[in-house]
Motif scaffolding. Structure first.
Motif, short mmCIF file in Angstrom:
data_model
loop_
_atom_site.label_atom_id
_atom_site.label_comp_id
_atom_site.label_asym_id
_atom_site.label_seq_id
_atom_site.Cartn_x
_atom_site.Cartn_y
_atom_site.Cartn_z
N ALA A 1 0.82 -1.21 0.00
CA ALA A 1 0.00 0.00 0.00
C ALA A 1 0.85 1.26 0.00
CB ALA A 1 -0.93 0.00 1.22
N TRP A 2 0.25 2.31 -0.52
CA TRP A 2 0.79 3.66 -0.40
C TRP A 2 -0.14 4.40 0.54
CZ3 TRP A 2 1.62 0.55 -4.40
CH2 TRP A 2 2.85 0.60 -5.06
N VAL A 3 0.40 4.89 1.64
CA VAL A 3 -0.42 5.59 2.64
C VAL A 3 0.15 6.98 2.86
CG1 VAL A 3 -0.99 3.40 3.76
CG2 VAL A 3 0.92 4.76 4.63
N ALA A 4 -0.68 7.85 3.40
CA ALA A 4 -0.26 9.24 3.61
C ALA A 4 -0.75 9.73 4.96
CB ALA A 4 -0.82 10.14 2.50
N ALA A 5 -0.03 10.70 5.49
CA ALA A 5 -0.45 11.35 6.73
C ALA A 5 -1.59 12.31 6.43
CB ALA A 5 0.72 12.10 7.36
N VAL A 6 -2.60 12.28 7.27
CA VAL A 6 -3.72 13.20 7.12
C VAL A 6 -3.27 14.57 7.63
CG1 VAL A 6 -6.08 13.74 7.82
CG2 VAL A 6 -5.40 11.35 7.41
N PRO A 7 -3.34 15.61 6.80
CA PRO A 7 -2.88 16.94 7.23
C PRO A 7 -3.62 17.42 8.47
CG PRO A 7 -3.25 16.90 4.86
CD PRO A 7 -3.83 15.63 5.41
N GLU A 8 -2.87 17.96 9.40
CA GLU A 8 -3.47 18.51 10.61
C GLU A 8 -4.02 19.90 10.32
OE1 GLU A 8 -3.50 17.34 14.00
OE2 GLU A 8 -3.12 15.40 13.06
N PRO A 9 -5.18 20.23 10.88
CA PRO A 9 -5.69 21.60 10.69
C PRO A 9 -4.75 22.61 11.32
CG PRO A 9 -6.97 20.41 12.35
CD PRO A 9 -6.08 19.40 11.70
N VAL A 10 -4.51 23.67 10.61
CA VAL A 10 -3.59 24.71 11.11
C VAL A 10 -4.40 25.74 11.89
CG1 VAL A 10 -1.94 26.49 10.47
CG2 VAL A 10 -2.06 24.37 9.15
N GLU A 11 -4.08 25.83 13.17
CA GLU A 11 -4.77 26.80 14.02
C GLU A 11 -3.90 28.04 14.18
OE1 GLU A 11 -5.72 24.96 17.68
OE2 GLU A 11 -6.98 23.38 16.79
N PRO A 12 -4.48 29.21 14.00
CA PRO A 12 -3.69 30.44 14.15
C PRO A 12 -3.17 30.59 15.57
CG PRO A 12 -6.03 30.93 14.01
CD PRO A 12 -5.89 29.47 13.69
N GLU A 13 -1.90 30.92 15.68
CA GLU A 13 -1.31 31.12 16.99
C GLU A 13 -1.58 32.54 17.48
OE1 GLU A 13 2.80 30.21 16.99
OE2 GLU A 13 2.52 28.09 16.48
N PRO A 14 -1.79 32.68 18.77
CA PRO A 14 -2.01 34.04 19.30
C PRO A 14 -0.76 34.90 19.09
CG PRO A 14 -1.68 32.46 21.08
CD PRO A 14 -1.82 31.65 19.82
N GLU A 15 -0.99 36.16 18.84
CA GLU A 15 0.12 37.09 18.63
C GLU A 15 0.96 37.18 19.90
OE1 GLU A 15 2.41 39.51 16.30
OE2 GLU A 15 0.58 38.43 15.72
N LYS A 16 2.28 37.04 19.71
CA LYS A 16 3.19 37.10 20.86
C LYS A 16 4.16 38.25 20.68
CE LYS A 16 3.21 32.21 22.19
NZ LYS A 16 4.07 31.03 22.48
N SER A 17 4.53 38.80 21.80
CA SER A 17 5.52 39.88 21.77
C SER A 17 6.90 39.28 21.53
CB SER A 17 5.52 40.64 23.09
OG SER A 17 5.99 39.80 24.13
N LEU A 18 7.84 40.12 21.17
CA LEU A 18 9.22 39.66 20.98
C LEU A 18 9.76 39.04 22.25
CD1 LEU A 18 11.79 39.48 19.31
CD2 LEU A 18 12.35 41.82 20.04
N PHE A 19 9.41 39.60 23.39
CA PHE A 19 9.88 39.07 24.68
C PHE A 19 9.35 37.64 24.89
CE2 PHE A 19 9.32 38.34 29.23
CZ PHE A 19 10.61 38.58 29.69
#
Length: 226
Positions: free
Chosen positions: A114-132
């Protein structure tokens, strides 16, 4: 981070009594094609229209076309070479179906190829982070790495990606597995490699290169026949 590969295949795809005998990466340039009508990458070959197909018998390993001088990736040793008398043959047809998968594997079990594939994970937006905050995250990650801290807590199930079937061939279509010598396109280094060859009823099949080392191919054969 979720793990993929054999662990995910065993958990999400294989039946409880179905051991994974062989698992090889099959996405992108990991798979190459020795098939009339296709180039080494699996794209339609230029100027092929009107040419007669070579016979299936004795076809495997007869690649003679040179790779382009600027195609350095094509010179690298692939993980899998698919061969057959035409793109519609069993192995090429199945392998071509998996070309669009970002992460894919060729899997052999006692019941199927068989040829199998990974099911793509849904991309969840990350909360905005400061440089610190971002610097702090990097520092914590580096500290954990130096301390040898595992990202997977003990006594807890290791998360794995979901797996889906792209194409599969049942056991009756597999005629055998054996060691073989695979000739590679002119300009490749090395020019040939010892492979584990899985053959199908129509004369097509797949060659697993196992880094091109004879001893590695022999170990694969032993695992398949275990």
């Amino acid at each position: 981070m979720k793990l993929d590969g054999v662990l995910a295949i065993r958990e999400h795809w294989a039946a409880p009594d179905e051991p994974v005998l062989l698992c090889a990466g099959a996405a992108g340039a990991s798979t190459r094609f020795d098939v009339p009508g296709l180039d080494w990458s699996g794209s339609p070959a230029a100027g092929f229209a009107g040419k007669a197909l070579r016979g299936v018998a004795g076809f495997a390993g007869n690649v003679v076309s040179a790779v382009a001088d600027d195609d350095l990736g094509a010179r690298e040793l692939p993980g899998v070479v698919v061969f057959g008398g035409s793109p519609e043959a069993l192995a090429p047809g199945a392998a071509l179906a998996s070309r669009q998968a970002a992460v894919a594997w060729l899997v052999l079990t006692p019941h199927r190829l068989a040829w199998v594939a990974a099911v793509p994970e849904p991309v969840e937006p990350e909360p905005e982070k400061s440089l610190f905050d971002r610097v702090g995250d990097l520092a914590r990650g580096a500290r954990d790495a130096f301390a040898g801290k595992s990202p997977y807590p003990p006594h807890e199930p290791v998360p794995t990606v979901a797996i889906t079937t792209v194409a599969e061939l049942p056991r009756p279509r597999i005629t055998g597995a054996a060691l073989a010598e695979r000739k590679l396109p002119r300009g490749s280094v090395p020019g040939s490699a010892t492979v584990l060859r899985v053959s199908l009823v129509d004369g097509s099949g797949v060659d697993v290169l196992a880094k091109g080392r004879p001893e590695a191919a022999q170990r694969l054969l032993a695992l398949v026949n275990a």
